[in-house]
Write a protein that holds these residues in place. Structure first.
Motif, PDB file in Angstrom:
ATOM      1  N   GLU A  64      33.388  15.124   7.624  1.00 53.90           N
ATOM      2  CA  GLU A  64      34.545  14.427   8.781  1.00 53.90           C
ATOM      3  C   GLU A  64      34.203  13.335   9.708  1.00 53.90           C
ATOM      4  OE1 GLU A  64      36.308  18.123  11.091  1.00 53.90           O
ATOM      5  OE2 GLU A  64      36.985  19.151   8.996  1.00 53.90           O
ATOM      6  N   ARG A  65      33.207  12.736  10.180  1.00 54.49           N
ATOM      7  CA  ARG A  65      32.744  12.454  10.961  1.00 54.49           C
ATOM      8  C   ARG A  65      30.736  11.301  10.058  1.00 54.49           C
ATOM      9  NH1 ARG A  65      34.176  12.795  16.511  1.00 54.49           N
ATOM     10  NH2 ARG A  65      35.640  15.626  16.363  1.00 54.49           N
ATOM     11  N   PRO A  66      30.740  10.112  10.805  1.00 54.03           N
ATOM     12  CA  PRO A  66      29.654   9.460  10.588  1.00 54.03           C
ATOM     13  C   PRO A  66      28.463  10.031  10.155  1.00 54.03           C
ATOM     14  CG  PRO A  66      30.691   8.095  11.526  1.00 54.03           C
ATOM     15  CD  PRO A  66      31.059   9.223  12.072  1.00 54.03           C
ATOM     16  N   LEU A  67      27.638  10.384   9.642  1.00 52.08           N
ATOM     17  CA  LEU A  67      25.789  11.518   9.616  1.00 52.08           C
ATOM     18  C   LEU A  67      25.602  11.375  10.950  1.00 52.08           C
ATOM     19  CD1 LEU A  67      24.777  12.938   7.728  1.00 52.08           C
ATOM     20  CD2 LEU A  67      23.117  11.169   7.109  1.00 52.08           C
ATOM     21  N   VAL A  68      25.440  10.446  11.816  1.00 48.24           N
ATOM     22  CA  VAL A  68      24.862   9.802  12.916  1.00 48.24           C
ATOM     23  C   VAL A  68      25.381  10.956  13.557  1.00 48.24           C
ATOM     24  CG1 VAL A  68      25.977   8.050  13.810  1.00 48.24           C
ATOM     25  CG2 VAL A  68      24.058   8.260  14.171  1.00 48.24           C
ATOM     26  N   TYR A  69      26.699  11.739  13.763  1.00 49.69           N
ATOM     27  CA  TYR A  69      26.620  12.222  14.946  1.00 49.69           C
ATOM     28  C   TYR A  69      26.802  13.674  14.422  1.00 49.69           C
ATOM     29  CZ  TYR A  69      30.522  15.386  16.409  1.00 49.69           C
ATOM     30  OH  TYR A  69      30.959  16.386  17.009  1.00 49.69           O
ATOM     31  N   LEU A 101      20.190   6.609  19.657  1.00 54.88           N
ATOM     32  CA  LEU A 101      20.140   6.799  17.582  1.00 54.88           C
ATOM     33  C   LEU A 101      20.048   6.385  16.461  1.00 54.88           C
ATOM     34  CD1 LEU A 101      22.839  10.076  18.126  1.00 54.88           C
ATOM     35  CD2 LEU A 101      20.658  10.840  17.617  1.00 54.88           C
ATOM     36  N   GLY A 102      20.045   5.119  17.168  1.00 55.35           N
ATOM     37  CA  GLY A 102      19.967   3.540  16.742  1.00 55.35           C
ATOM     38  C   GLY A 102      18.584   3.262  15.814  1.00 55.35           C
ATOM     39  N   TRP A 103      17.972   4.737  15.497  1.00 49.52           N
ATOM     40  CA  TRP A 103      17.099   4.246  14.990  1.00 49.52           C
ATOM     41  C   TRP A 103      17.951   4.448  13.046  1.00 49.52           C
ATOM     42  CZ3 TRP A 103      17.120   8.532  11.846  1.00 49.52           C
ATOM     43  CH2 TRP A 103      17.447   9.872  12.407  1.00 49.52           C
ATOM     44  N   GLU A 110      32.169   2.744  12.397  1.00 49.25           N
ATOM     45  CA  GLU A 110      32.362   3.965  13.523  1.00 49.25           C
ATOM     46  C   GLU A 110      31.358   4.331  13.780  1.00 49.25           C
ATOM     47  OE1 GLU A 110      34.920   8.222  12.657  1.00 49.25           O
ATOM     48  OE2 GLU A 110      34.627   7.113  11.554  1.00 49.25           O
ATOM     49  N   GLY A 111      30.237   4.489  13.370  1.00 48.92           N
ATOM     50  CA  GLY A 111      28.964   4.753  13.631  1.00 48.92           C
ATOM     51  C   GLY A 111      28.013   4.650  14.342  1.00 48.92           C
TER      52      GLY A 111
END
Length: 277
Positions: A64-69, A101-103, A110-111
């Motif tokens: 439902e959301r970007p993986l980073v979430y 989390l920019g790694w 959206e990410g």
């Protein structure tokens, strides 16, 4: 956890489980579920990176959301659990993990917005952990931060009241500063803010009891009871009941009547099967 099990798990289902654990303040379960979420999305990310490196089609996972979430949420929830258990160093370690989390590779659109959101949450939550750890010299800076970020006032005042109780602080001036915003708390309708409002009422009642503003403490306790019953949180309801009984001698006849009304409402809900104990 074995890869075969991780592959069968759905991150969004785990997020729902996290929400339930938080609602019941089962902090051990929150940490366990947050770790499962982290392992699950770590497997998804590693699989994507492997297929990308091998120039293979990237496996599709319905999210439902970007993986980073999900990475950020796993650390956020674990930090929340540690904070509520008073383990502030561990909470701080979790905050550092979602502060940047920019790694992650292939972040876009959206990410990137999600990364910014968690960066902001890390800033506000680090204030909370530092103040609860005893760095009360940060209070003035924190108040200025809250004035610039009005959506953080309710959780922020919860932090300030908890610190006031822990470190014997007089925060009347701070409460006065946010009087206009405080008047709006009761109108909030989303579950997260209602939960924060319960905590605000309960901790303010404890604070007023400490400073002998007993009738105000009673009124806030009854208000907190209403909210705890609305949320179906029996543990918080019992805390309010205990607090009310400790203040009963200072309660007015009207306050005692309101208290009994809440208790009878709970009994009616139990008898009709709309609430379980």
């Amino acid at each position: 956890m074995r890869t075969s099990i991780l592959k069968s798990l759905k991150p969004d289902i785990i997020v729902e489980m996290l929400g339930m654990a938080v609602a019941f303040e089962n902090w051990k379960k929150v940490m366990e579920t947050a770790d499962i979420l982290y392992q699950c999305v770590q497997r998804i990310y590693e699989e994507r990176q492997y297929h990308k490196a091998m120039e293979l089609p990237i496996p599709h996972v319905n999210l439902e959301r970007p993986l980073v979430y999900y990475f950020g949420l796993s650390h956020l929830m674990c930090g929340m659990a540690h904070q509520n258990l008073g383990a502030y160093e561990q909470a701080r370690d979790c905050i550092y993990k979602y502060a940047e989390l920019g790694w992650m590779e292939d972040l876009e659109g959206e990410g990137l917005l999600v990364v910014d959101e968690f960066r902001f949450l890390a800033k506000t939550n680090l204030y909370a952990v530092d103040i609860l750890s005893g760095n009360i010299e940060l209070l003035e800076e924190y108040v200025a931060f809250l004035q610039d970020n009005l959506e953080e006032i309710l959780p922020g005042l919860n932090t300030i009241l908890q610190a006031a109780l822990m470190y014997h602080l007089d925060v009347a001036d701070i409460l006065h500063t946010f009087a206009e915003q405080i008047d709006e708390f009761e109108s909030y309708e989303d579950a997260e803010n209602i939960s924060y409002y319960y905590s605000y009422c309960f901790h303010l009642a404890l604070y007023y009891r400490k400073y002998d503003r007993l009738r105000e403490a009673v009124g806030l306790t009854v208000q907190a009871m209403h909210i705890a019953n609305q949320l179906g949180n029996d543990c918080n309801f019992k805390r309010c009941t205990a607090l009310f009984e400790s203040l009963r001698e200072s309660a007015t006849a009207e306050q005692i009547s309101e208290y009994r009304k809440v208790l009878m409402q709970c009994l009616d809900e139990y008898e009709t099967g709309s609430h379980t104990f």
